[in-house]
Design a protein around this motif. Sequence first.
Motif, mmCIF file in Angstrom:
data_model
loop_
_atom_site.group_PDB
_atom_site.id
_atom_site.type_symbol
_atom_site.label_atom_id
_atom_site.label_comp_id
_atom_site.label_asym_id
_atom_site.label_seq_id
_atom_site.Cartn_x
_atom_site.Cartn_y
_atom_site.Cartn_z
ATOM 1 N N GLY A 1 6.147 -8.689 12.623
ATOM 2 C CA GLY A 1 4.974 -8.593 11.772
ATOM 3 C C GLY A 1 5.378 -8.340 10.341
ATOM 4 N N LYS A 2 4.757 -7.347 9.713
ATOM 5 C CA LYS A 2 5.057 -7.021 8.330
ATOM 6 C C LYS A 2 5.913 -5.760 8.245
ATOM 7 C CE LYS A 2 0.995 -9.335 6.452
ATOM 8 N NZ LYS A 2 -0.279 -9.217 5.699
ATOM 9 N N ILE A 3 6.831 -5.776 7.283
ATOM 10 C CA ILE A 3 7.697 -4.629 7.041
ATOM 11 C C ILE A 3 7.054 -3.796 5.939
ATOM 12 C CG2 ILE A 3 10.023 -3.862 6.454
ATOM 13 C CD1 ILE A 3 9.917 -5.554 8.983
ATOM 14 N N VAL A 4 6.818 -2.528 6.217
ATOM 15 C CA VAL A 4 6.166 -1.670 5.234
ATOM 16 C C VAL A 4 7.020 -0.430 4.979
ATOM 17 C CG1 VAL A 4 3.873 -2.464 5.908
ATOM 18 C CG2 VAL A 4 4.812 -0.403 6.963
ATOM 19 N N ALA A 5 6.883 0.129 3.790
ATOM 20 C CA ALA A 5 7.579 1.372 3.440
ATOM 21 C C ALA A 5 6.710 2.176 2.490
ATOM 22 C CB ALA A 5 8.940 1.065 2.824
ATOM 23 N N PRO A 6 5.521 2.611 2.944
ATOM 24 C CA PRO A 6 4.614 3.351 2.074
ATOM 25 C C PRO A 6 5.078 4.792 1.858
ATOM 26 C CG PRO A 6 3.738 3.290 4.288
ATOM 27 C CD PRO A 6 4.983 2.451 4.306
ATOM 28 N N ASP A 7 4.387 5.493 0.974
ATOM 29 C CA ASP A 7 4.668 6.917 0.777
ATOM 30 C C ASP A 7 4.254 7.710 2.012
ATOM 31 O OD1 ASP A 7 5.567 6.347 -1.758
ATOM 32 O OD2 ASP A 7 3.662 6.801 -2.728
ATOM 33 N N LEU A 8 3.191 7.268 2.664
ATOM 34 C CA LEU A 8 2.696 7.947 3.863
ATOM 35 C C LEU A 8 2.302 6.923 4.920
ATOM 36 C CD1 LEU A 8 1.640 10.442 5.432
ATOM 37 C CD2 LEU A 8 -0.512 10.202 4.180
ATOM 38 N N TYR A 9 2.859 7.070 6.125
ATOM 39 C CA TYR A 9 2.528 6.186 7.248
ATOM 40 C C TYR A 9 2.011 7.057 8.387
ATOM 41 C CZ TYR A 9 2.926 2.412 10.682
ATOM 42 O OH TYR A 9 2.650 1.455 11.630
ATOM 43 N N ILE A 10 0.781 6.807 8.812
ATOM 44 C CA ILE A 10 0.173 7.565 9.902
ATOM 45 C C ILE A 10 0.055 6.659 11.121
ATOM 46 C CG2 ILE A 10 -1.836 8.888 10.658
ATOM 47 C CD1 ILE A 10 -2.428 9.515 7.744
ATOM 48 N N ALA A 11 0.759 7.013 12.184
ATOM 49 C CA ALA A 11 0.776 6.216 13.412
ATOM 50 C C ALA A 11 -0.110 6.901 14.455
ATOM 51 C CB ALA A 11 2.202 6.077 13.938
ATOM 52 N N VAL A 12 -1.182 6.235 14.821
ATOM 53 C CA VAL A 12 -2.159 6.804 15.746
ATOM 54 C C VAL A 12 -2.112 6.068 17.080
ATOM 55 C CG1 VAL A 12 -4.604 7.284 16.136
ATOM 56 C CG2 VAL A 12 -3.667 7.427 13.817
ATOM 57 N N GLY A 13 -1.755 6.774 18.130
ATOM 58 C CA GLY A 13 -1.722 6.154 19.451
ATOM 59 C C GLY A 13 -0.669 5.081 19.583
ATOM 60 N N PRO B 1 -12.563 5.020 9.451
ATOM 61 C CA PRO B 1 -13.012 6.162 8.641
ATOM 62 C C PRO B 1 -11.859 6.947 8.016
ATOM 63 C CG PRO B 1 -14.226 6.063 10.705
ATOM 64 C CD PRO B 1 -13.111 5.080 10.825
ATOM 65 N N LEU B 2 -10.764 7.109 8.758
ATOM 66 C CA LEU B 2 -9.603 7.821 8.222
ATOM 67 C C LEU B 2 -8.978 7.031 7.070
ATOM 68 C CD1 LEU B 2 -7.545 10.096 8.283
ATOM 69 C CD2 LEU B 2 -6.329 8.877 10.108
ATOM 70 N N ALA B 3 -8.848 5.728 7.262
ATOM 71 C CA ALA B 3 -8.287 4.885 6.205
ATOM 72 C C ALA B 3 -9.177 4.896 4.960
ATOM 73 C CB ALA B 3 -8.096 3.455 6.708
ATOM 74 N N ASP B 4 -10.482 4.899 5.175
ATOM 75 C CA ASP B 4 -11.421 4.946 4.046
ATOM 76 C C ASP B 4 -11.256 6.227 3.237
ATOM 77 O OD1 ASP B 4 -12.487 2.486 4.643
ATOM 78 O OD2 ASP B 4 -14.209 3.278 5.757
ATOM 79 N N LYS B 5 -11.106 7.348 3.938
ATOM 80 C CA LYS B 5 -10.952 8.631 3.252
ATOM 81 C C LYS B 5 -9.663 8.678 2.435
ATOM 82 C CE LYS B 5 -14.474 11.332 4.434
ATOM 83 N NZ LYS B 5 -14.304 12.496 5.308
ATOM 84 N N LEU B 6 -8.635 8.042 2.931
ATOM 85 C CA LEU B 6 -7.323 8.080 2.275
ATOM 86 C C LEU B 6 -7.112 6.921 1.300
ATOM 87 C CD1 LEU B 6 -5.142 9.020 5.385
ATOM 88 C CD2 LEU B 6 -5.737 10.517 3.481
ATOM 89 N N GLY B 7 -8.019 5.948 1.297
ATOM 90 C CA GLY B 7 -7.807 4.748 0.483
ATOM 91 C C GLY B 7 -6.600 3.969 0.951
ATOM 92 N N ALA B 8 -6.446 3.916 2.266
ATOM 93 C CA ALA B 8 -5.243 3.351 2.871
ATOM 94 C C ALA B 8 -5.448 1.937 3.393
ATOM 95 C CB ALA B 8 -4.784 4.243 4.026
ATOM 96 N N ALA B 9 -4.324 1.236 3.554
ATOM 97 C CA ALA B 9 -4.326 -0.037 4.258
ATOM 98 C C ALA B 9 -4.307 0.251 5.756
ATOM 99 C CB ALA B 9 -3.109 -0.873 3.866
ATOM 100 N N ILE B 10 -4.783 -0.703 6.539
ATOM 101 C CA ILE B 10 -4.803 -0.545 7.996
ATOM 102 C C ILE B 10 -3.747 -1.447 8.618
ATOM 103 C CG2 ILE B 10 -6.151 -0.945 10.095
ATOM 104 C CD1 ILE B 10 -8.624 -0.092 8.622
ATOM 105 N N ALA C 1 0.829 -1.204 0.000
ATOM 106 C CA ALA C 1 0.000 0.000 0.000
ATOM 107 C C ALA C 1 0.865 1.256 0.000
ATOM 108 C CB ALA C 1 -0.912 -0.001 1.220
ATOM 109 N N LYS C 2 0.382 2.302 -0.671
ATOM 110 C CA LYS C 2 1.085 3.578 -0.704
ATOM 111 C C LYS C 2 0.799 4.413 0.539
ATOM 112 C CE LYS C 2 1.355 3.921 -5.742
ATOM 113 N NZ LYS C 2 2.804 3.670 -5.724
ATOM 114 N N ILE C 3 -0.328 4.137 1.186
ATOM 115 C CA ILE C 3 -0.685 4.835 2.429
ATOM 116 C C ILE C 3 -1.104 3.791 3.463
ATOM 117 C CG2 ILE C 3 -2.185 6.543 3.518
ATOM 118 C CD1 ILE C 3 -2.630 7.792 0.776
#
Length: 312
Positions: free
Chosen positions: A249-261, A218-227, A196-198
């Motif tokens: 777990g999984k190693i990711v390197a998207p264009d945008l990573y949003i870490a919440v809490g 809801p935030l992921a839906d708005k951005l079309g992001a993976a969770i 995923a890119k986001i």
Amino acid sequence: MSALVLAEHHDGKLGDATLATVTAAAALGGPVHVLVAGDGAEAQAVADAAARVAGVEQVLLASDAAYSAQLAENVAPLIAGLMNGYDAFLAPATTTGKNIAPRVAALLDVMQLSDILSVEGPKTFTRPIYAGNAIATVESGDAKLVLTVRGTAFEKASAEGGSASVESVAGTGDAGLSSFVGLDAVKSDRPELTSAKIVVSGGRALKDAETFEAVITPLADKLGAAIGASRAAVDAGYMPNDYQVGQTGKIVAPDLYIAVGISGAIQHLAGMKDSKIIVAINKDEDAPIFQVADYGLVADLYNAVPELTGKL
């Protein structure tokens, strides 16, 4: 140096991790062949897709009921038997690749080099150590190489443009050491987490599964992001294991990573710190996540995330 790449595939589709592994194999400087181990029409579809990958010279197709579930106990002897014609075996550093490669290394009596990040020479590579806090340069002295490849460290080979031939190879059959019982997979219309890119990830601060769903989805839906989720969130039962981002777990390197809490434990940082842009939302201004974040918001996530979602 001739290389054999294991094709990662699911439901008749070639996995993106295979494309990055082909790039790593090409860096060895020799011909690149891809092995597809599966059964029936699905295996044939994967082989046809692998033949179209740029840089692949030949595809080996092992179609047998013993490989339908890609059980490592059955696939590893197949690969070991083929290695007389190759100098290196490469597998994506995914659950499947990490399961098969060590068995291949044991059968060949060589040392496996895990999670390589770059190819520095014919037998010289870099790989992360200390949860990614240091990068080691390692050189193999073995006659045959067995490597797992971190997919986020290599550009993906083009899925189109190749014209490799597909050759059927005889399998070694069922080793009788294991059996496939069933697959309990998470079905989702969202992008695959590792490609995923986001990515929007939540941590233990989200309290429970219902809160996680209400805030993150809801935030992921708005951005079309993976969770994604931290290990603490997964261990607490907020999300299934498939969503875990981190060293285990999984190693990711998207264009945008949003870490919440997410506080930013070393284990989690190892799985996402190569993201191009990292945004952290946490009410603790001393949280380690802010040390790697490009943008940090010190705020209560229960106010900040809904507000952000509402403005998108």
